[in-house]
Write an enzyme that holds these catalytic residues in place. Structure first.
Site, mmCIF file in Angstrom:
data_model
loop_
_atom_site.group_PDB
_atom_site.id
_atom_site.type_symbol
_atom_site.label_atom_id
_atom_site.label_comp_id
_atom_site.label_asym_id
_atom_site.label_seq_id
_atom_site.Cartn_x
_atom_site.Cartn_y
_atom_site.Cartn_z
ATOM 1 C CD GLN A 123 -0.150 16.479 4.703
ATOM 2 O OE1 GLN A 123 -1.063 17.238 5.025
ATOM 3 N NE2 GLN A 123 -0.384 15.255 4.283
ATOM 4 C CB ALA A 236 -12.411 -5.482 5.897
ATOM 5 C CE1 TYR A 270 -10.878 -2.549 1.534
ATOM 6 C CE2 TYR A 270 -10.725 -4.384 -0.016
ATOM 7 C CZ TYR A 270 -11.350 -3.752 1.051
ATOM 8 O OH TYR A 270 -12.449 -4.320 1.624
ATOM 9 C CB CYS A 409 -7.155 19.004 25.074
ATOM 10 S SG CYS A 409 -8.679 18.794 26.010
ATOM 11 N N GLY A 491 -3.610 17.318 3.453
ATOM 12 C CA GLY A 491 -4.606 16.274 3.685
ATOM 13 C C GLY A 491 -5.059 15.580 2.428
HETATM 14 N N1 LIG Z 1 -9.093 12.884 8.252
HETATM 15 C C1 LIG Z 1 -9.281 11.936 7.363
HETATM 16 O O1 LIG Z 1 -9.921 12.106 6.331
HETATM 17 C C2 LIG Z 1 -8.688 10.622 7.662
HETATM 18 C C3 LIG Z 1 -8.256 10.309 8.938
HETATM 19 C C4 LIG Z 1 -7.725 9.049 9.141
HETATM 20 C C5 LIG Z 1 -7.625 8.156 8.107
HETATM 21 N N2 LIG Z 1 -8.079 8.472 6.876
HETATM 22 C C6 LIG Z 1 -7.996 7.527 5.779
HETATM 23 O O2 LIG Z 1 -8.010 6.218 6.331
HETATM 24 C C7 LIG Z 1 -7.216 5.344 5.547
HETATM 25 C C8 LIG Z 1 -6.178 4.638 6.398
HETATM 26 O O3 LIG Z 1 -5.097 5.491 6.718
HETATM 27 P P1 LIG Z 1 -3.724 4.865 7.235
HETATM 28 O O4 LIG Z 1 -2.722 5.956 7.336
HETATM 29 O O5 LIG Z 1 -4.005 4.059 8.449
HETATM 30 O O6 LIG Z 1 -3.354 3.887 6.012
HETATM 31 P P2 LIG Z 1 -2.363 2.630 5.957
HETATM 32 O O7 LIG Z 1 -2.182 2.329 4.525
HETATM 33 O O8 LIG Z 1 -1.183 2.864 6.808
HETATM 34 O O9 LIG Z 1 -3.222 1.446 6.644
HETATM 35 C C9 LIG Z 1 -4.225 0.698 5.995
HETATM 36 C C10 LIG Z 1 -4.347 -0.638 6.687
HETATM 37 O O10 LIG Z 1 -5.441 -1.365 6.140
HETATM 38 C C11 LIG Z 1 -5.066 -2.739 6.015
HETATM 39 N N3 LIG Z 1 -5.902 -3.353 4.973
HETATM 40 C C12 LIG Z 1 -5.869 -3.126 3.643
HETATM 41 N N4 LIG Z 1 -6.795 -3.854 3.024
HETATM 42 C C13 LIG Z 1 -7.453 -4.548 3.963
HETATM 43 C C14 LIG Z 1 -8.527 -5.469 3.916
HETATM 44 N N5 LIG Z 1 -9.117 -5.797 2.753
HETATM 45 N N6 LIG Z 1 -8.946 -6.001 5.077
HETATM 46 C C15 LIG Z 1 -8.347 -5.686 6.264
HETATM 47 N N7 LIG Z 1 -7.331 -4.826 6.357
HETATM 48 C C16 LIG Z 1 -6.887 -4.237 5.207
HETATM 49 C C17 LIG Z 1 -3.616 -2.685 5.651
HETATM 50 O O11 LIG Z 1 -2.964 -3.900 5.923
HETATM 51 C C18 LIG Z 1 -3.112 -1.526 6.502
HETATM 52 O O12 LIG Z 1 -2.636 -1.928 7.740
HETATM 53 C C19 LIG Z 1 -6.618 6.194 4.441
HETATM 54 O O13 LIG Z 1 -7.400 6.072 3.284
HETATM 55 C C20 LIG Z 1 -6.698 7.589 5.011
HETATM 56 O O14 LIG Z 1 -6.739 8.578 4.006
HETATM 57 C C21 LIG Z 1 -8.591 9.705 6.652
#
Ligand SMILES: NC(=O)c1ccc[n+]([C@@H]2O[C@H](COP(=O)([O-])OP(=O)(O)OC[C@H]3O[C@@H](n4cnc5c(N)ncnc54)[C@H](O)[C@@H]3O)[C@@H](O)[C@H]2O)c1
Ligand SMILES: NC(=O)c1ccc[n+]([C@@H]2O[C@H](COP(=O)([O-])OP(=O)(O)OC[C@H]3O[C@@H](n4cnc5c(N)ncnc54)[C@H](O)[C@@H]3O)[C@@H](O)[C@H]2O)c1
Lengths: 554, 554
Positions: A123, A236, A270, A409, A491
């Site tokens: 990672q 959502a 999702y 920070c 990532g």
């Molecule tokens: N640096 C980046 O590019 C970056 C940073 C943060 C998060 N992300 C992306 O954000 C996403 C979330 O990451 P995570 O670790 O929190 O994932 P996760 O799977 O732990 O959490 C996703 C959440 O979304 C909820 N969910 C799913 N479908 C839904 C819907 N239709 N309506 C409402 N809620 C819904 C789930 O219940 C879950 O709690 C991932 O795709 C991740 O790659 C990217």
């Protein structure tokens, strides 16, 4: 099973604080408070490991205990492979993790080697021993929101609210980060358990009973300029279109829209519209239903993105938070899915242009008081920087330490070395109980090439050019960082990124002072250079302001 | 158009000999005696360039003239992008060329960036400023033949002959290398012009009038133990099967069989059986005939490989020389095409296991006498090494210098630093007119991951793991090489390799002495480490013999 915890206090187990720092930080990465699955040496990010296996882990510690101040230990995908004669100003550890020749840089090849015990996924900060728990994602999200504030709202989110979804591992940082940034927020989440968890850990302030209630709360909190975070149970794909409809009809409008459902994984991430969570979880377990599930989720994502596009069309700043939801919608026929940008080009890149990124430090003493002192010192050093003050105050109050006390920070060019030198001074004067180790994420201004994330849509089209992170690693090695790493696939997975890590110890010595002055400037200056080379005005200005020598720019 | 030639003599144009060395070597790479197409900054290997364009070239020189002894210049795909503060023991130049994030690591992406002036192909020693002309390929081929001698014939090829084909750019080195290795040879070549060129440059001794004549000469020269090289005009796809037939029927057998026709390029590189050269060349120009040509060439390669398999079955050592001819035959239905090995696993890898590789040095004075003195010194240093003596004698006699006088000599662990330190001593004592710059090809023991060539068929299956060359570059940076480079795609093209370069200056100083002692040990020791890690006994023995610290091996 083994329980790892880094030693604390002022007694050395190695021959110097440089090697002691690596010794403690490797162990800290596997502290059960820090690591997601320490039993399997997994720190975070799926299968991001700190060492290849327990035998390698033990031998790395052994080698660090013995390592001389003119030697360097080489670590190859989590295995200690050699100790070589170098010199006191050279890094003590050199690390390369998960790198594959491009034509073979895929998960099949990775898995085959990994199964045979020949490889490891590093990672970003897992295999380079500078992960500090969930504080990092809180600040990253905070910086994103704060930058949005700067670009759209004159620097303040007071009286404004953010609309998003997803309270998972990373998305769960959104409500707290929004509060830190001064905004009220509504986060839609389909699982009550996730809402409960975030309420318990105080990342989320309260839960609305339904949509109307959520909107009523937003009306109140924005009027009162209170940065309260509200969770809303629901899907959502159903609620966002309804919110867009109401906004269009003159109802309350959010001031920023984004999303962190796991749309990148249509089987597990999702919830499709109209499905119950129970049925969703059953379908996840049943491969025979995956096709059906995927299709339903994709169709729902399309509706979700359509609502985001509606907000975008109304002039509400809207961004994709790196979960690939635009692509899913696009594949479903939403032709203009990419009308709103990703969060990196929109909000992170301007920070990168100033050399800003996820600077962090850890108190090797293990004493939280040491971090409190550095926090205070930092506020003195940057009296005019309200964003930094705000962050430090709130982090000090609401972020629980995991493992060795640490602070993140975001600082930029001209700031990082000032902080580093000040910490070194504090160590020398005995104001801290032990040395400080300073590092950063690989997601930083000069250290990563990742065309689907950090280097998406570079102005000159050089998204895929990875000369830059390689130069960054060579430069930090030349400057005398304490350990330097080169990784692949962090990532975004095998094939999609190359990136470099850097960690340096402030042990209070004069030698460290010189190294810190070089490395903490060069490391982020190389990011300003990279963005100036790509033609970003802000980076060119930053380079000029700080007198960087960029030969082809004069 | 501009004519570039490196300055000679003892006067500095830069602020030290470290930067002066880079200054001269960059220019030397574009000397018309050295470069294949200097007008376009192309040094060798298709489009391997020394700098991105003339503006970049000029600015690199300018930056080198100004560079301080505590600064490092960063070069990104041939463009000077930054000057950073480092320290005297750090490299003066850090280079990254042609690196692309794996998923985008293909020629389409490369070409698009290259067309826009945003990129450059560095090959191996072109973009890292240590190409020395065709001497390199002669020695590489010599080493291959000499290793075959060691493995199959008790170390001597006296009274033996080599059968091969192809007298092109690289293949043309075969007859001279065979002579150097002590073997007579027959090289089949279908173009008279190629034979003439090699006769003129004395790389080839004589031409036979036909097959019978060639065999008669081999009978004579092997009986007389004379290492005479003979060219034979004709098509290998016709002559090789005939030679195999005769050998099986009791006729003269070669002692080693290989091939350097350009079978990797079926449009331009392999004359089909029954075609005239004139018709072949016409078809190359006519895209409408390419399908027909490719098919005919592939079928001929299949016959050619069948004959090689026949020799292999007779017990004659037979190897593929990296031209992909086995794959072509396999695709044509020759199921056992891979029965005979590639030249790297067969002959080069054992050398790599001992840390041996294409060590080279250049006299910055420009005086050939300096190289003669180093040659003599080397013979004194290794009195028992007959292979080195033989090579140096013959090279001194028959290799014409191109550009700055240079010498290549494959040395291994325990030898390279001895040579480097001796040269430094000679500079200090004033026995040479100026400092010596020491480097190597990226095709070396510890510096390359290239699954179709240098790391083909590694014992543990780690052909594609590129952590190793990255660690090599970091280690050489940490040790204080004068310039260090990280490249992608050298030798085998975009996507197929990652590799590192290293150059270090012997300026006679004590500081240089320390750096040489570190870097020239570490650089090849890291190759021994890589092969030991893969399980090669010879590498494990070598590591033990030289006391390398390989933590997981104890
Ligand atoms: N640096 C980046 O590019 C970056 C940073 C943060 C998060 N992300 C992306 O954000 C996403 C979330 O990451 P995570 O670790 O929190 O994932 P996760 O799977 O732990 O959490 C996703 C959440 O979304 C909820 N969910 C799913 N479908 C839904 C819907 N239709 N309506 C409402 N809620 C819904 C789930 O219940 C879950 O709690 C991932 O795709 C991740 O790659 C990217
Ligand atoms: N390190 C390595 O892997 C390595 C080293 C040396 C050469 N090679 C390979 O060896 C091959 C030769 O390289 P080069 O630079 O000399 O190529 P080249 O194209 O310059 O020369 C090939 C020669 O083969 C001759 N030829 C073609 N078909 C023939 C036939 N049917 N019979 C007889 N002669 C024929 C051509 O006339 C030409 O002179 C290439 O495939 C190259 O990749 C690989």
């Amino acid at each position: 099973s083994r329980q790892i915890r880094a030693p604390r206090g002022g007694t050395l187990h190695c021959r110097s604080w440089l090697t002691e720092a690596a010794y403690r930080m490797l162990q800290n990465n596997l502290d059960p408070e820090v690591a997601e699955n320490p039993k399997h040496l997994v720190v975070y990010g799926g299968i991001g490991r700190a060492a290849r296996d327990w035998a390698c882990f033990d031998q790395i510690l052994q080698s660090l205990r013995e390592l001389g101040d003119d030697e360097s230990l080489l670590v190859q995908s989590g295995k200690p492979v050699g100790v070589f004669k170098t010199h006191p100003d050279a890094p003590r550890v050199l690390i390369a993790n998960s790198n594959l020749v491009p034509k073979w840089a895929n998960w099949e090849q990775f898995n085959e080697l990994d199964r045979k015990g020949l490889f490891m996924y590093g990672q970003m900060t897992a295999g380079s021993w500078i992960y500090i728990g969930s504080q990092g994602i809180v600040q990253g999200t905070y910086e994103t929101f704060a930058e949005a504030a700067r670009q759209h709202y004159g620097g303040s989110l007071a009286g404004r609210w953010i609309l998003t979804a997803g309270l998972g591992g990373m998305g769960g940082a959104q409500p707290l980060a929004a509060s830190f940034a001064g905004a009220a927020s509504v986060t839609i989440e389909c699982q009550q358990s996730r809402i409960d968890f975030r309420l318990r850990s105080r990342y989320l302030d309260e839960q609305a009973s339904d949509l109307d209630d959520a909107l009523a709360r937003m009306a109140r909190y924005t009027a009162e300029k209170r940065a309260v975070s509200v969770g809303l149970l629901g899907n959502a794909a159903e609620l966002l279109p309804e919110l867009a409809r109401r906004a269009r009809a003159g109802g309350l409008r959010p001031d920023l829209v984004t999303d962190q459902t796991s749309a990148h994984d249509l089987v597990n991430g999702y919830l499709p519209l109209g499905w119950s969570v129970a049925d969703w979880q059953q379908a996840q377990q049943d491969p025979a239903r995956h096709a059906q599930l995927t299709e339903a989720a994709a169709r729902s994502c399309a509706r979700h993105v359509q609502a985001m596009l509606d907000f975008h069309a109304m002039g509400v700043p809207t961004v994709d938070y790196g979960n690939n939801i635009r692509q899913v919608a696009f594949d479903q026929g939403v032709k203009n899915a990419f009308d709103f940008p990703g969060f990196v080009p929109a909000y992170i890149r301007p920070l990168f242009c100033e050399g800003k990124g996820p600077f962090r430090w850890v108190a090797l003493s293990g004493d939280p008081e040491d971090i409190r002192r550095t926090d205070a010192r930092l506020k003195e050093l940057f009296p005019g920087n309200a964003k930094v003050h705000r962050w430090l105050d709130m982090a000090g109050e609401r972020i629980a330490f995991q493992g060795l006390p640490a602070r993140i920070c975001w600082l930029g060019l001209g700031e990082r070395h000032v902080a580093g030198l000040a910490f070194n001074e504090m160590v020398r004067r005995g104001e801290l109980k032990a040395p400080i180790v300073i590092g950063r994420d690989h997601l930083d201004t000069g250290s990563v090439a990742s065309p689907n994330r950090e280097t998406e849509a570079m102005r000159d089209g050089t998204d895929a050019v990875s000369d830059w992170p390689l130069l960054n690693a060579l430069l930090n090695t030349a400057g005398g960082a304490t350990w330097v790493s080169l990784h692949h696939g962090g990532g975004v997975g095998m094939g999609y990124s190359q990136h470099a890590g850097m960690v340096i110890v402030a042990d209070g010595s004069e030698a460290a002072e010189k190294r810190l002055a070089r490395v903490l400037v060069n490391d982020c200056a190389s990011g300003v250079m990279r963005h100036a080379d790509a033609g970003y005005e802000l980076a060119i200005e930053t380079a000029k302001k700080h007198g960087l020598k960029l030969p082809m720019l004069r």
